[in-house]
Scaffold this active site. Sequence first.
Site, PDB file in Angstrom:
ATOM      1  N   SER A 283      -3.169  -7.670   3.150  1.00  0.00           N
ATOM      2  CA  SER A 283      -3.305  -7.533   4.443  1.00  0.00           C
ATOM      3  C   SER A 283      -3.967  -8.783   5.242  1.00  0.00           C
ATOM      4  O   SER A 283      -3.415  -9.385   6.125  1.00  0.00           O
ATOM      5  CB  SER A 283      -4.407  -6.410   4.705  1.00  0.00           C
ATOM      6  OG  SER A 283      -4.115  -5.170   4.266  1.00  0.00           O
TER       7      SER A 283
ATOM      8  N   ARG B 212      -2.351  -6.175  -8.372  1.00  0.00           N
ATOM      9  CA  ARG B 212      -1.339  -7.199  -8.048  1.00  0.00           C
ATOM     10  C   ARG B 212      -1.062  -8.231  -9.161  1.00  0.00           C
ATOM     11  O   ARG B 212      -0.149  -8.555  -9.797  1.00  0.00           O
ATOM     12  CB  ARG B 212      -1.405  -7.802  -6.625  1.00  0.00           C
ATOM     13  CG  ARG B 212      -0.937  -6.919  -5.518  1.00  0.00           C
ATOM     14  CD  ARG B 212      -1.711  -7.548  -4.513  1.00  0.00           C
ATOM     15  NE  ARG B 212      -2.995  -7.267  -4.365  1.00  0.00           N
ATOM     16  CZ  ARG B 212      -3.870  -7.225  -3.397  1.00  0.00           C
ATOM     17  NH1 ARG B 212      -3.542  -7.296  -2.199  1.00  0.00           N
ATOM     18  NH2 ARG B 212      -5.117  -7.007  -3.545  1.00  0.00           N
TER      19      ARG B 212
ATOM     20  N   LYS C  75     -16.014  -7.548   5.596  1.00  0.00           N
ATOM     21  CA  LYS C  75     -14.727  -8.224   6.173  1.00  0.00           C
ATOM     22  C   LYS C  75     -14.698  -7.871   7.804  1.00  0.00           C
ATOM     23  O   LYS C  75     -15.351  -6.907   8.215  1.00  0.00           O
ATOM     24  CB  LYS C  75     -13.307  -7.198   5.654  1.00  0.00           C
ATOM     25  CG  LYS C  75     -13.129  -7.638   4.308  1.00  0.00           C
ATOM     26  CD  LYS C  75     -12.046  -6.792   3.584  1.00  0.00           C
ATOM     27  CE  LYS C  75     -11.846  -7.058   2.401  1.00  0.00           C
ATOM     28  NZ  LYS C  75     -10.408  -6.291   2.013  1.00  0.00           N
TER      29      LYS C  75
ATOM     30  N   HIS D  71       0.902  -1.170  -0.047  1.00  0.00           N
ATOM     31  CA  HIS D  71       0.012  -0.045  -0.119  1.00  0.00           C
ATOM     32  C   HIS D  71       0.689   1.226  -0.007  1.00  0.00           C
ATOM     33  O   HIS D  71       0.491   2.075  -0.747  1.00  0.00           O
ATOM     34  CB  HIS D  71      -0.973  -0.010   1.318  1.00  0.00           C
ATOM     35  CG  HIS D  71      -2.135  -1.190   1.381  1.00  0.00           C
ATOM     36  ND1 HIS D  71      -2.125  -1.646   2.407  1.00  0.00           N
ATOM     37  CD2 HIS D  71      -2.833  -1.314   0.384  1.00  0.00           C
ATOM     38  CE1 HIS D  71      -3.202  -2.657   2.445  1.00  0.00           C
ATOM     39  NE2 HIS D  71      -3.489  -2.402   0.977  1.00  0.00           N
TER      40      HIS D  71
HETATM   41  P1  ADP Z   1      -6.047  -5.813   0.641  1.00  0.00           P
HETATM   42  O1  ADP Z   1      -6.993  -6.176   2.034  1.00  0.00           O
HETATM   43  O2  ADP Z   1      -6.389  -7.024  -0.274  1.00  0.00           O
HETATM   44  O3  ADP Z   1      -4.621  -5.799   0.994  1.00  0.00           O
HETATM   45  P2  ADP Z   1      -7.281  -3.095   0.491  1.00  0.00           P
HETATM   46  O4  ADP Z   1      -8.656  -2.946   0.487  1.00  0.00           O
HETATM   47  O5  ADP Z   1      -6.645  -2.805   1.652  1.00  0.00           O
HETATM   48  O6  ADP Z   1      -6.833  -4.797   0.078  1.00  0.00           O
HETATM   49  O7  ADP Z   1      -6.405  -2.476  -0.745  1.00  0.00           O
HETATM   50  C1  ADP Z   1      -6.440  -1.107  -1.207  1.00  0.00           C
HETATM   51  C2  ADP Z   1      -5.860  -1.180  -2.660  1.00  0.00           C
HETATM   52  O8  ADP Z   1      -4.594  -1.517  -2.768  1.00  0.00           O
HETATM   53  C3  ADP Z   1      -6.694  -2.217  -3.797  1.00  0.00           C
HETATM   54  O9  ADP Z   1      -6.751  -1.728  -4.984  1.00  0.00           O
HETATM   55  C4  ADP Z   1      -5.465  -3.400  -3.735  1.00  0.00           C
HETATM   56  O10 ADP Z   1      -5.406  -3.974  -4.923  1.00  0.00           O
HETATM   57  C5  ADP Z   1      -4.216  -2.488  -3.495  1.00  0.00           C
HETATM   58  N1  ADP Z   1      -3.050  -3.384  -2.965  1.00  0.00           N
HETATM   59  C6  ADP Z   1      -3.076  -4.002  -1.920  1.00  0.00           C
HETATM   60  N2  ADP Z   1      -1.871  -4.842  -1.523  1.00  0.00           N
HETATM   61  C7  ADP Z   1      -1.088  -4.258  -2.611  1.00  0.00           C
HETATM   62  C8  ADP Z   1       0.181  -4.454  -3.143  1.00  0.00           C
HETATM   63  N3  ADP Z   1       0.874  -5.261  -2.550  1.00  0.00           N
HETATM   64  N4  ADP Z   1       0.696  -3.745  -4.208  1.00  0.00           N
HETATM   65  C9  ADP Z   1      -0.288  -3.279  -5.022  1.00  0.00           C
HETATM   66  N5  ADP Z   1      -1.507  -2.844  -4.684  1.00  0.00           N
HETATM   67  C10 ADP Z   1      -2.112  -3.246  -3.363  1.00  0.00           C
END
Ligand code: ADP
Length: 167
Positions: free
Chosen positions: A129, A90, A41, A17
Amino acid sequence: MKAAIYPGSFDPVTLGHIDIIERASRMFDEVTVCVLDNKAKTPLFSVDERVKMLQKVCENISNVRVDSYYGLMVDYARSIGAHVSIRGLRAVTDFEYELQLAQTNRMLSNGDLDTIFLTTSAKYSYLNSSGVKEIAAFGGDISKCVTPYVEGLIWEKLRERAKKAEN
Ligand code: ADP
């Protein structure tokens, strides 16, 4: 002014993130990271805790602010005058869901909110996450997934939970 929002659960914020936030901050005048309360969630951290941890990890990026919202992302974007939503991609598996979300938000906003995808840096492509929470639940090493500050908060939260379960 070019404003963008980066919406997500951030439960907790990972290095993946942060990489997206840093890159987006170089493309827009202002990036608002918005913690959305996702009812589907069950979170480890409360929305307020997630906002605080994001504020801490973004404190050195001057054009990033952090907020939270309970409701539709398009309504939040409109309220702050942002016409762009940033999302991270990803793997192909993210694509189907993200495409649908982007199209839904365009429809809901009458074409006012577009989504821009940033592809993950290869070194973070495995990170999400939920994975971090699973590794931590079994006492695994999460130091390559989150900042030391966030790691401390995760261990603290898991200790709290274990104590509650004992009582
Ligand atoms: P997650 O629970 O899958 O980490 P979030 O809702 O917190 O998802 O993620 C917010 C955004 O950040 C989404 O578009 C997700 O695809 C993106 N994201 C999460 N982890 C990564 C990563 N490692 N690299 C790039 N983008 C990411």
